[in-house]
Design a protein around this motif. Sequence first.
Motif, PDB file in Angstrom:
ATOM      1  N   LYS A 255      45.245  37.247  34.525  1.00 11.93           N
ATOM      2  CA  LYS A 255      46.649  36.886  34.293  1.00 11.93           C
ATOM      3  C   LYS A 255      47.609  37.991  34.724  1.00 11.93           C
ATOM      4  CE  LYS A 255      46.055  36.224  29.855  1.00 11.93           C
ATOM      5  NZ  LYS A 255      46.365  35.885  28.443  1.00 11.93           N
ATOM      6  N   PHE A 256      47.089  39.183  35.023  1.00 12.75           N
ATOM      7  CA  PHE A 256      47.961  40.341  35.242  1.00 12.75           C
ATOM      8  C   PHE A 256      47.713  40.938  36.630  1.00 12.75           C
ATOM      9  CE2 PHE A 256      46.735  40.727  30.559  1.00 12.75           C
ATOM     10  CZ  PHE A 256      47.738  39.847  30.156  1.00 12.75           C
ATOM     11  N   PRO A 257      48.374  40.420  37.651  1.00 13.66           N
ATOM     12  CA  PRO A 257      48.064  40.851  39.022  1.00 13.66           C
ATOM     13  C   PRO A 257      48.364  42.304  39.319  1.00 13.66           C
ATOM     14  CG  PRO A 257      49.984  39.395  38.973  1.00 13.66           C
ATOM     15  CD  PRO A 257      49.370  39.334  37.613  1.00 13.66           C
ATOM     16  N   GLU A 258      49.226  42.955  38.542  1.00 11.40           N
ATOM     17  CA  GLU A 258      49.576  44.339  38.838  1.00 11.40           C
ATOM     18  C   GLU A 258      48.882  45.341  37.917  1.00 11.40           C
ATOM     19  OE1 GLU A 258      53.949  44.232  40.829  1.00 11.40           O
ATOM     20  OE2 GLU A 258      53.913  43.904  38.660  1.00 11.40           O
ATOM     21  N   ASP A 259      48.009  44.873  37.030  1.00 13.63           N
ATOM     22  CA  ASP A 259      47.329  45.779  36.104  1.00 13.63           C
ATOM     23  C   ASP A 259      46.176  46.511  36.784  1.00 13.63           C
ATOM     24  OD1 ASP A 259      49.013  45.105  34.088  1.00 13.63           O
ATOM     25  OD2 ASP A 259      47.448  44.632  32.648  1.00 13.63           O
ATOM     26  N   GLU A 260      45.919  47.716  36.345  1.00 15.99           N
ATOM     27  CA  GLU A 260      44.798  48.517  36.820  1.00 15.99           C
ATOM     28  C   GLU A 260      43.489  47.949  36.266  1.00 15.99           C
ATOM     29  OE1 GLU A 260      42.229  51.012  38.367  1.00 15.99           O
ATOM     30  OE2 GLU A 260      44.357  51.098  38.864  1.00 15.99           O
ATOM     31  N   THR A 261      42.507  47.788  37.130  1.00 18.61           N
ATOM     32  CA  THR A 261      41.228  47.228  36.689  1.00 18.61           C
ATOM     33  C   THR A 261      40.060  48.184  36.883  1.00 18.61           C
ATOM     34  OG1 THR A 261      40.736  46.255  38.864  1.00 18.61           O
ATOM     35  CG2 THR A 261      42.001  44.906  37.299  1.00 18.61           C
ATOM     36  N   GLY A 262      40.319  49.347  37.432  1.00 23.01           N
ATOM     37  CA  GLY A 262      39.233  50.271  37.722  1.00 23.01           C
ATOM     38  C   GLY A 262      38.765  50.189  39.157  1.00 23.01           C
ATOM     39  N   ALA A 263      39.214  49.164  39.891  1.00 19.96           N
ATOM     40  CA  ALA A 263      38.871  49.038  41.305  1.00 19.96           C
ATOM     41  C   ALA A 263      39.901  49.789  42.141  1.00 19.96           C
ATOM     42  CB  ALA A 263      38.831  47.572  41.711  1.00 19.96           C
ATOM     43  N   ILE A 264      39.554  50.112  43.377  1.00 23.87           N
ATOM     44  CA  ILE A 264      40.506  50.759  44.268  1.00 23.87           C
ATOM     45  C   ILE A 264      41.620  49.763  44.587  1.00 23.87           C
ATOM     46  CG2 ILE A 264      38.694  52.210  45.245  1.00 23.87           C
ATOM     47  CD1 ILE A 264      38.805  50.429  47.749  1.00 23.87           C
ATOM     48  N   PRO A 265      42.796  50.249  45.023  1.00 26.04           N
ATOM     49  CA  PRO A 265      43.938  49.357  45.278  1.00 26.04           C
ATOM     50  C   PRO A 265      43.617  48.192  46.212  1.00 26.04           C
ATOM     51  CG  PRO A 265      44.665  51.636  45.285  1.00 26.04           C
ATOM     52  CD  PRO A 265      43.178  51.676  45.160  1.00 26.04           C
ATOM     53  N   GLU A 266      42.757  48.414  47.188  1.00 23.12           N
ATOM     54  CA  GLU A 266      42.396  47.341  48.116  1.00 23.12           C
ATOM     55  C   GLU A 266      41.844  46.128  47.386  1.00 23.12           C
ATOM     56  OE1 GLU A 266      38.810  46.388  51.276  1.00 23.12           O
ATOM     57  OE2 GLU A 266      39.317  48.483  50.842  1.00 23.12           O
ATOM     58  N   ILE A 267      41.011  46.375  46.377  1.00 27.28           N
ATOM     59  CA  ILE A 267      40.418  45.290  45.604  1.00 27.28           C
ATOM     60  C   ILE A 267      41.390  44.793  44.541  1.00 27.28           C
ATOM     61  CG2 ILE A 267      38.546  44.683  44.035  1.00 27.28           C
ATOM     62  CD1 ILE A 267      37.625  45.006  46.870  1.00 27.28           C
ATOM     63  N   SER A 268      42.037  45.709  43.837  1.00 29.34           N
ATOM     64  CA  SER A 268      42.917  45.346  42.735  1.00 29.34           C
ATOM     65  C   SER A 268      44.089  44.483  43.191  1.00 29.34           C
ATOM     66  CB  SER A 268      43.433  46.617  42.053  1.00 29.34           C
ATOM     67  OG  SER A 268      44.153  46.308  40.882  1.00 29.34           O
ATOM     68  N   ALA A 269      44.543  44.680  44.442  1.00 24.37           N
ATOM     69  CA  ALA A 269      45.710  43.949  44.945  1.00 24.37           C
ATOM     70  C   ALA A 269      45.385  42.517  45.354  1.00 24.37           C
ATOM     71  CB  ALA A 269      46.314  44.696  46.135  1.00 24.37           C
ATOM     72  N   ARG A 270      44.106  42.173  45.424  1.00 24.11           N
ATOM     73  CA  ARG A 270      43.754  40.847  45.949  1.00 24.11           C
ATOM     74  C   ARG A 270      44.250  39.710  45.064  1.00 24.11           C
ATOM     75  NH1 ARG A 270      37.558  41.721  48.309  1.00 24.11           N
ATOM     76  NH2 ARG A 270      38.189  43.095  50.029  1.00 24.11           N
ATOM     77  N   LEU A 271      44.274  39.917  43.750  1.00 26.71           N
ATOM     78  CA  LEU A 271      44.755  38.848  42.870  1.00 26.71           C
ATOM     79  C   LEU A 271      46.187  38.485  43.208  1.00 26.71           C
ATOM     80  CD1 LEU A 271      44.629  36.938  40.483  1.00 26.71           C
ATOM     81  CD2 LEU A 271      45.106  38.887  38.977  1.00 26.71           C
ATOM     82  N   GLY A 272      47.068  39.476  43.285  1.00 25.99           N
ATOM     83  CA  GLY A 272      48.457  39.195  43.629  1.00 25.99           C
ATOM     84  C   GLY A 272      48.589  38.554  44.989  1.00 25.99           C
TER      85      GLY A 272
END
Length: 475
Positions: A255-272
Amino acid sequence: MGRQVAILHGWNDSSGSFRKLERFLGSNGFDVANIWLGDWVSTDDDVRIEDVARRMQAVIRELQARGELADSFDLIGHSTAALVMRDWVVRYHPDGQGCPAKRMLMLAPANFGSRLATLGNSFLGRATKGAKNWFQTGREMLNALELGSTYQRDLATRDLLDPDGVDDGPYGPDRIWPFVITGSRGYSNPTRRLLNEDGSDGTVRVPAANLNSSGITVDYSENTEVPTLRPWHSRTGGATVPFAVLPDRDHTQIKFPEDETGAIPEISARLGERILEALGCDSPGQYAAIAESWRAGSEETAALAADSDRRRGLFRRRAPRIQELHRYLQVITRVRDEQGRPVDDYFVEFFSPNARSDAALLRFQTDVLDHVHVNKLDPSVRCFYVDRDDLMHRFYRENTGDRQLAASIVAADPGRNTHYFDQQIERGRGHLLLHCDREPERAALGAQRLHRNATHFIDIVIPRKADDRVFKLRR
C-alpha cells in the motif's frame, strides 16, 4: 491529472491507511482533491461482500447525481476490496459496457481467498481481532475469503470463466481493464512472521491474487477409464490481465509505494512505477504491452531464487529465501456425483505415470505439495497448494521418462447399497493426466497446463451406482 480515483481498503482496515498512497498520487500529477477514500464495514458478522457492493452502487449514483463524482473514474482496491470491486462490476456492469471505472487496480487482492480467513473465523481470531468489536470479525466476509469458497467460485464463473458456454465477461481490451500487483515477501515483524507462507505476502498467496485462472470439468459418469473433459471458456476475450509479482513487498507494504523495504531503490521503486503504469493506460495496445512487461518482471522476481549473489545484492537487509520466490499454483477440486450431489469423502493422489512408486508419491507430498485445505462449509472442495518450481526441477528430475503429472481420485462408498465408479473396485477410483511438460505429448494425451502463479479449478463428476438389491421385480 484531472481524472478521479477512488481507493478502497480491505478486511479489518480503514481509509486512513491510504494517506501515503494519496500523497504519492498527488506528487505524481494527480489532483488530491479528486481522490476519494472509501470506508466500508468489514468486521461485523452480518455483512457480506454482496451487501458492500450494493451499497457501493447506491453511493456512486448519489454522488454522481449531485455532480461530485465524475461519470468516469479509476478504482484502486487492497486485499478483500478486490472482491467488492469485482462483485460490483458483475452485478451492475456484467458486460463491461457503461461502467464508470475503466481501470481497476488491485493491490495484493484476495481474489481466490486467503489461508488466514479460517484463522480469523476461529476462536483465537475472535479473541484477538474481534476484541474491540464485540468479538465479531466478519463471519460472512471470512466465509467468502476461505480457500475454495463457494462465493469465489460463483464470482469467478461470472466474470472470469464460463464452465458451460462461450459468453464473455466485463474484462478485456475493449471493456474494463483490471491490473493486479502483489508481493512475494512475508512479514518481517516477529509477531506477524508466524503467519508467513512461502509464495505469499504473509496474507495472500501469489496464485490467489492472479486473475488469470483456468477451469475444467472432468466427467467420469459415462466412462470411468476415459473421462469427458470440458475446458472452461475464458471470459476475458483471450486477453491476459496484467499481473506483477514484486520481491520486496508484504501485504501491508504493497500500500505504500514510497516506503523503504530494505531493497535497493531499483527494486523499491517498482511498486510506484507499476501503479502509475496502470493508471496511465489509455489504449488496448498499451494494456497488452503492460501485461507482457509485468509478466517479464515477475519472471525476473522468480529468477532471483536461482541467483543468490544477485538476490543478496538487491537487498540491504535480509534477502528473500529461495522458497519465498518460488512460483506456486493452486488446484481447487470440487467433486459431485452424477446426480449433482456433493461428495465429501474422497482423496486425490498426485503421481508420475512413469514412476508410480511409494517413494515417488512421498516425494510429491514432501517436495511439491505444501498444503491442502478442506473447505469448512463445503467439504467436497479441496484447495491444493503446489510448489510448481519444485515440481519442475525436483520431482520431474527424480522421475525418469516423460515429464508428466497425473492424479487419481478415490471416493468412499456412500453405504452398503450404493457405490461410486465400478462395483468390482473396492473403492471407486478415476485417473486424469494433469500436466505434460512437452507440447506434442501434451496435446496428444489431452493433458492440461498447470500455469505458474495461477489458480486452477477442477470440477469432477463421478458415477453413482445402486446395487441390484436396491430394486427388483418378482412374479
